[in-house]
Design a protein around this motif. Structure first.
Motif, short mmCIF file in Angstrom:
data_model
loop_
_atom_site.label_atom_id
_atom_site.label_comp_id
_atom_site.label_asym_id
_atom_site.label_seq_id
_atom_site.Cartn_x
_atom_site.Cartn_y
_atom_site.Cartn_z
N PRO A 10 0.82 -1.21 0.00
CA PRO A 10 0.00 0.00 0.00
C PRO A 10 0.86 1.25 0.00
O PRO A 10 2.00 1.25 0.44
CB PRO A 10 -0.80 -0.13 1.30
CG PRO A 10 0.02 -1.01 2.18
CD PRO A 10 0.70 -1.98 1.24
N ARG A 26 -4.66 9.67 3.71
CA ARG A 26 -4.45 8.63 2.70
C ARG A 26 -3.77 7.41 3.32
O ARG A 26 -2.76 7.53 4.03
CB ARG A 26 -3.56 9.16 1.59
CG ARG A 26 -4.21 10.19 0.69
CD ARG A 26 -5.11 9.54 -0.32
NE ARG A 26 -5.65 10.51 -1.28
CZ ARG A 26 -6.69 10.28 -2.06
NH1 ARG A 26 -7.31 9.11 -1.98
NH2 ARG A 26 -7.12 11.21 -2.89
N SER A 150 -12.74 4.01 4.55
CA SER A 150 -13.08 3.31 3.31
C SER A 150 -12.36 1.97 3.23
O SER A 150 -11.16 1.89 3.48
CB SER A 150 -12.70 4.16 2.09
OG SER A 150 -13.49 5.32 2.01
N PRO A 154 -12.65 1.20 -4.69
CA PRO A 154 -12.51 2.65 -4.64
C PRO A 154 -13.85 3.34 -4.90
O PRO A 154 -14.74 2.78 -5.54
CB PRO A 154 -11.50 2.96 -5.75
CG PRO A 154 -11.64 1.81 -6.71
CD PRO A 154 -11.95 0.61 -5.86
N ARG A 172 -11.16 10.73 -5.03
CA ARG A 172 -11.16 9.27 -5.13
C ARG A 172 -10.61 8.68 -3.83
O ARG A 172 -9.50 9.04 -3.40
CB ARG A 172 -10.30 8.82 -6.31
CG ARG A 172 -10.24 7.29 -6.50
CD ARG A 172 -9.35 6.94 -7.69
NE ARG A 172 -9.08 5.52 -7.80
CZ ARG A 172 -9.81 4.66 -8.48
NH1 ARG A 172 -10.89 5.10 -9.12
NH2 ARG A 172 -9.48 3.38 -8.55
N GLU A 174 -9.47 5.29 -1.79
CA GLU A 174 -9.02 3.92 -1.94
C GLU A 174 -9.19 3.18 -0.61
O GLU A 174 -9.40 3.79 0.44
CB GLU A 174 -7.53 3.89 -2.35
CG GLU A 174 -7.21 4.61 -3.63
CD GLU A 174 -7.64 3.86 -4.89
OE1 GLU A 174 -8.05 2.67 -4.76
OE2 GLU A 174 -7.56 4.45 -5.98
N SER A 175 -9.07 1.88 -0.66
CA SER A 175 -9.19 1.07 0.54
C SER A 175 -8.12 1.47 1.56
O SER A 175 -6.94 1.54 1.23
CB SER A 175 -9.05 -0.41 0.19
OG SER A 175 -9.30 -1.23 1.30
N ASP A 177 -8.20 4.49 3.11
CA ASP A 177 -8.25 5.94 3.28
C ASP A 177 -9.25 6.30 4.38
O ASP A 177 -10.28 5.63 4.55
CB ASP A 177 -8.67 6.63 1.98
CG ASP A 177 -7.57 6.60 0.92
OD1 ASP A 177 -6.42 6.25 1.26
OD2 ASP A 177 -7.87 6.93 -0.25
N HIS A 200 -12.48 -6.45 -5.58
CA HIS A 200 -11.44 -6.24 -4.59
C HIS A 200 -11.10 -7.58 -3.96
O HIS A 200 -11.99 -8.39 -3.68
CB HIS A 200 -11.89 -5.25 -3.53
CG HIS A 200 -10.81 -4.83 -2.60
ND1 HIS A 200 -10.48 -5.54 -1.45
CD2 HIS A 200 -9.95 -3.77 -2.64
CE1 HIS A 200 -9.49 -4.94 -0.84
NE2 HIS A 200 -9.14 -3.86 -1.52
N ARG A 207 -17.81 -2.15 -1.64
CA ARG A 207 -17.06 -1.20 -0.84
C ARG A 207 -17.76 -1.14 0.52
O ARG A 207 -18.99 -1.07 0.60
CB ARG A 207 -17.07 0.19 -1.46
CG ARG A 207 -16.51 1.28 -0.53
CD ARG A 207 -16.73 2.66 -1.10
NE ARG A 207 -16.10 3.68 -0.26
CZ ARG A 207 -16.75 4.51 0.56
NH1 ARG A 207 -18.07 4.45 0.64
NH2 ARG A 207 -16.09 5.40 1.27
#
Length: 216
Positions: A10, A26, A150, A154, A172, A174-175, A177, A200, A207
């Protein structure tokens, strides 16, 4: 042939201000996604996900559940927090320690100390689901922030102004965040655009979002 040994790692955590009182962290929870998903499975085993109905009679596209001392619900009677799951009549599942610890750390990183949520909304988005622009205003203590995590596919997060008509900023997510907002940003309109198709490795075609609040 050479291989990038770090291709699947990541991204390192970073802090991105959104507006006064709001920040995007992030990859803040990127190393905890698997543990958080296991905790979600335990919660929804006790309080299954369901598509709630708005006071206007519309079925929400996002499937929801709750954990903690309070749970957020909506039906023909309106939006509110309550101790019991309306499907079972039993108290909502207790909030996992992994949830409360992450929420407190994220709030601290965003500048909000001593955050101890008593409610966590567990939301599952499948492709086509969305959350229209809204304010979180059913909580009694507006001095406390909102922490939103999250996980999985995404999504496009929308963060606007004090009026629904104001054009929102689009980000945007992402996983892993985490978005935190409070203070002057506490009542800004926000939402999630229509989730696109995808897959995913941990969540499949979904999500998940954890939203931590101080309801009382």
């Amino acid at each position: 042939m050479t291989f990038d040994l770090f291709a699947d790692l990541p991204a390192p955590p970073s802090r991105e201000p959104i507006t006064e009182g709001a920040v995007l962290l992030r990859a803040f929870a990127a190393g905890e996604v698997r543990e958080l998903m296991q905790a979600i499975d335990a919660v929804i085993a006790q309080a299954p996900l369901r598509h709630m109905q708005t006071p206007g009679g519309f079925r929400m596209s996002v499937a929801m559940s709750n954990c903690g001392q309070y749970g957020w619900v909506t039906d023909r009677r309106g939006y509110r927090y309550q101790h019991e799951d309306p499907l079972s009549g039993h108290p909502w599942p207790g909030m996992p320690a992994a949830f409360t610890q992450l929420a407190a750390r994220a709030a601290q990183e965003a500048g909000f100390a001593n955050f101890t949520p008593d409610a966590c909304l567990v939301n599952r988005y499948e492709p086509g689901a969305r959350m229209s622009l809204h304010q979180d205003k059913n909580e009694l203590d507006m001095a406390q922030p909102i922490v939103s995590v999250s996980l999985g596919l995404p999504a496009t997060f929308m963060f606007g102004g004090m009026e629904r008509s104001e054009r929102p900023r689009r980000m945007r997510l992402e996983s892993g965040d985490v978005v935190v907002w409070g203070g002057p940003a506490r009542l800004l309109f926000h939402g999630v655009d229509i989730l696109a198709e995808g897959e995913h490795p941990l969540t499949g075609r979904c999500r998940y979002n954890l939203t931590f609040r101080c309801a009382r």
